[in-house]
Design a protein around this motif. Sequence first.
Motif, PDB file in Angstrom:
ATOM      1  N   THR A 123      28.135   5.149 -21.438  1.00 41.86           N
ATOM      2  CA  THR A 123      29.412   5.654 -21.954  1.00 41.86           C
ATOM      3  C   THR A 123      29.574   5.260 -23.419  1.00 41.86           C
ATOM      4  O   THR A 123      29.945   6.077 -24.270  1.00 41.86           O
ATOM      5  CB  THR A 123      30.585   5.097 -21.129  1.00 41.86           C
ATOM      6  OG1 THR A 123      30.484   5.589 -19.788  1.00 41.86           O
ATOM      7  CG2 THR A 123      31.922   5.527 -21.714  1.00 41.86           C
ATOM      8  N   ASN A 124      29.269   3.998 -23.719  1.00 42.33           N
ATOM      9  CA  ASN A 124      29.356   3.532 -25.102  1.00 42.33           C
ATOM     10  C   ASN A 124      28.409   4.289 -26.023  1.00 42.33           C
ATOM     11  O   ASN A 124      28.681   4.427 -27.220  1.00 42.33           O
ATOM     12  CB  ASN A 124      29.024   2.035 -25.183  1.00 42.33           C
ATOM     13  CG  ASN A 124      30.129   1.156 -24.634  1.00 42.33           C
ATOM     14  OD1 ASN A 124      31.275   1.575 -24.564  1.00 42.33           O
ATOM     15  ND2 ASN A 124      29.793  -0.055 -24.232  1.00 42.33           N
ATOM     16  N   ALA A 125      27.317   4.788 -25.474  1.00 41.70           N
ATOM     17  CA  ALA A 125      26.345   5.508 -26.293  1.00 41.70           C
ATOM     18  C   ALA A 125      26.859   6.875 -26.739  1.00 41.70           C
ATOM     19  O   ALA A 125      26.554   7.330 -27.836  1.00 41.70           O
ATOM     20  CB  ALA A 125      25.030   5.669 -25.529  1.00 41.70           C
ATOM     21  N   VAL A 126      27.652   7.543 -25.892  1.00 45.31           N
ATOM     22  CA  VAL A 126      28.073   8.911 -26.234  1.00 45.31           C
ATOM     23  C   VAL A 126      29.521   9.027 -26.673  1.00 45.31           C
ATOM     24  O   VAL A 126      29.869   9.937 -27.428  1.00 45.31           O
ATOM     25  CB  VAL A 126      27.828   9.888 -25.054  1.00 45.31           C
ATOM     26  CG1 VAL A 126      26.366   9.914 -24.659  1.00 45.31           C
ATOM     27  CG2 VAL A 126      28.713   9.561 -23.860  1.00 45.31           C
ATOM     28  N   LEU A 127      30.383   8.120 -26.219  1.00 54.35           N
ATOM     29  CA  LEU A 127      31.811   8.298 -26.470  1.00 54.35           C
ATOM     30  C   LEU A 127      32.182   8.260 -27.956  1.00 54.35           C
ATOM     31  O   LEU A 127      33.028   9.057 -28.390  1.00 54.35           O
ATOM     32  CB  LEU A 127      32.622   7.267 -25.678  1.00 54.35           C
ATOM     33  CG  LEU A 127      34.136   7.499 -25.631  1.00 54.35           C
ATOM     34  CD1 LEU A 127      34.471   8.888 -25.111  1.00 54.35           C
ATOM     35  CD2 LEU A 127      34.803   6.430 -24.756  1.00 54.35           C
ATOM     36  N   PRO A 128      31.596   7.387 -28.773  1.00 55.09           N
ATOM     37  CA  PRO A 128      31.933   7.437 -30.204  1.00 55.09           C
ATOM     38  C   PRO A 128      31.641   8.804 -30.831  1.00 55.09           C
ATOM     39  O   PRO A 128      32.410   9.278 -31.671  1.00 55.09           O
ATOM     40  CB  PRO A 128      31.057   6.342 -30.810  1.00 55.09           C
ATOM     41  CG  PRO A 128      30.861   5.367 -29.694  1.00 55.09           C
ATOM     42  CD  PRO A 128      30.733   6.225 -28.464  1.00 55.09           C
ATOM     43  N   GLY A 129      30.552   9.441 -30.423  1.00 50.96           N
ATOM     44  CA  GLY A 129      30.237  10.770 -30.926  1.00 50.96           C
ATOM     45  C   GLY A 129      31.239  11.806 -30.456  1.00 50.96           C
ATOM     46  O   GLY A 129      31.633  12.693 -31.225  1.00 50.96           O
ATOM     47  N   PHE A 130      31.645  11.707 -29.192  1.00 44.55           N
ATOM     48  CA  PHE A 130      32.685  12.606 -28.685  1.00 44.55           C
ATOM     49  C   PHE A 130      33.956  12.459 -29.514  1.00 44.55           C
ATOM     50  O   PHE A 130      34.595  13.455 -29.886  1.00 44.55           O
ATOM     51  CB  PHE A 130      33.000  12.286 -27.220  1.00 44.55           C
ATOM     52  CG  PHE A 130      31.937  12.680 -26.220  1.00 44.55           C
ATOM     53  CD1 PHE A 130      30.797  13.363 -26.610  1.00 44.55           C
ATOM     54  CD2 PHE A 130      32.083  12.363 -24.877  1.00 44.55           C
ATOM     55  CE1 PHE A 130      29.826  13.722 -25.679  1.00 44.55           C
ATOM     56  CE2 PHE A 130      31.126  12.723 -23.938  1.00 44.55           C
ATOM     57  CZ  PHE A 130      29.993  13.395 -24.342  1.00 44.55           C
ATOM     58  N   ILE A 131      34.322  11.210 -29.797  1.00 43.44           N
ATOM     59  CA  ILE A 131      35.545  10.964 -30.559  1.00 43.44           C
ATOM     60  C   ILE A 131      35.420  11.504 -31.978  1.00 43.44           C
ATOM     61  O   ILE A 131      36.350  12.130 -32.509  1.00 43.44           O
ATOM     62  CB  ILE A 131      35.860   9.455 -30.569  1.00 43.44           C
ATOM     63  CG1 ILE A 131      36.258   9.000 -29.152  1.00 43.44           C
ATOM     64  CG2 ILE A 131      36.978   9.128 -31.558  1.00 43.44           C
ATOM     65  CD1 ILE A 131      36.401   7.498 -28.992  1.00 43.44           C
ATOM     66  N   ALA A 132      34.268  11.291 -32.594  1.00 37.22           N
ATOM     67  CA  ALA A 132      34.056  11.779 -33.962  1.00 37.22           C
ATOM     68  C   ALA A 132      34.137  13.299 -34.029  1.00 37.22           C
ATOM     69  O   ALA A 132      34.657  13.865 -35.002  1.00 37.22           O
ATOM     70  CB  ALA A 132      32.701  11.301 -34.479  1.00 37.22           C
TER      71      ALA A 132
END
Length: 266
Positions: A123-132
């Motif tokens: 989750t930590n791997a993809v969520l920052p990209g989703f947020i960006a």
Amino acid sequence: MKTNNELGTAVVTGASSGLGKAFAEKLAKKGYDLKLVARREERLIELAENLRAKYGVTVTNYVADLSLAADLEKVATAIQNDASITLLINNAGTSTLAASTQTSVAKQKEMVDVNITALMLLTNAVLPGFIARNQGTLINIGSVLGAFTLPISSIYSGTKGFVVQYTRGLQEEVKGTNIKIQLVNPSITATEIWEVGGVPLSALDQAAIMSTEDCVDAALAGLESGELATFPSVNNQELIDAYEDARIKLFTGSQTGKPAERYLQN
């Protein structure tokens, strides 16, 4: 990495069987490209070849045991900066159904590593990209045992309790954005986790067992309708609403700053 596929790429963990395999099939049929994660290479290869042939989608396999730190890091690194990823399904899970005192520490740790640590780190791997990008979907597979414990499920229920609360917290974090985060809480489903856990499906109430296809169809329908928490086998929506209402009331009732009156009698 970018893709010409408008739907983007879906990452599915635990994809070689059970719910993961069913998710992969349903998503490929919809037109998603796929990144499939599982331990069993032969099954992944067979599944990927089948999905490419039937639906013409791009399928990439990651053979990994998510209970192993090195394998987990390999997968997390591979998906971390991939802008083509629009959907992550944290489905991988393991279980040993026995009293904690009869379950080895190694088995207990494996449940924590797969059911909690892997889910959190991916989750930590993809969520920052989703947020960006202000776009993306995360589906975490919990369990009805995240809110209920049997004498043989204390460790498993504990790990799924984490999934429930962690996912609820993430939903609060992304409130007001275009990111969707769904918690799915299946009950008894016809997957290999029962055999792995030591309780064969044949020992359970057959009328209570849901097929993987039905469970995944319900989960995706719940996602489409905007549900934050989907209980595939619970027909009475009032039960779900009452549970949610009681949960909030209990928390609200705890914010008094004083001991409850029942503790002040002596």
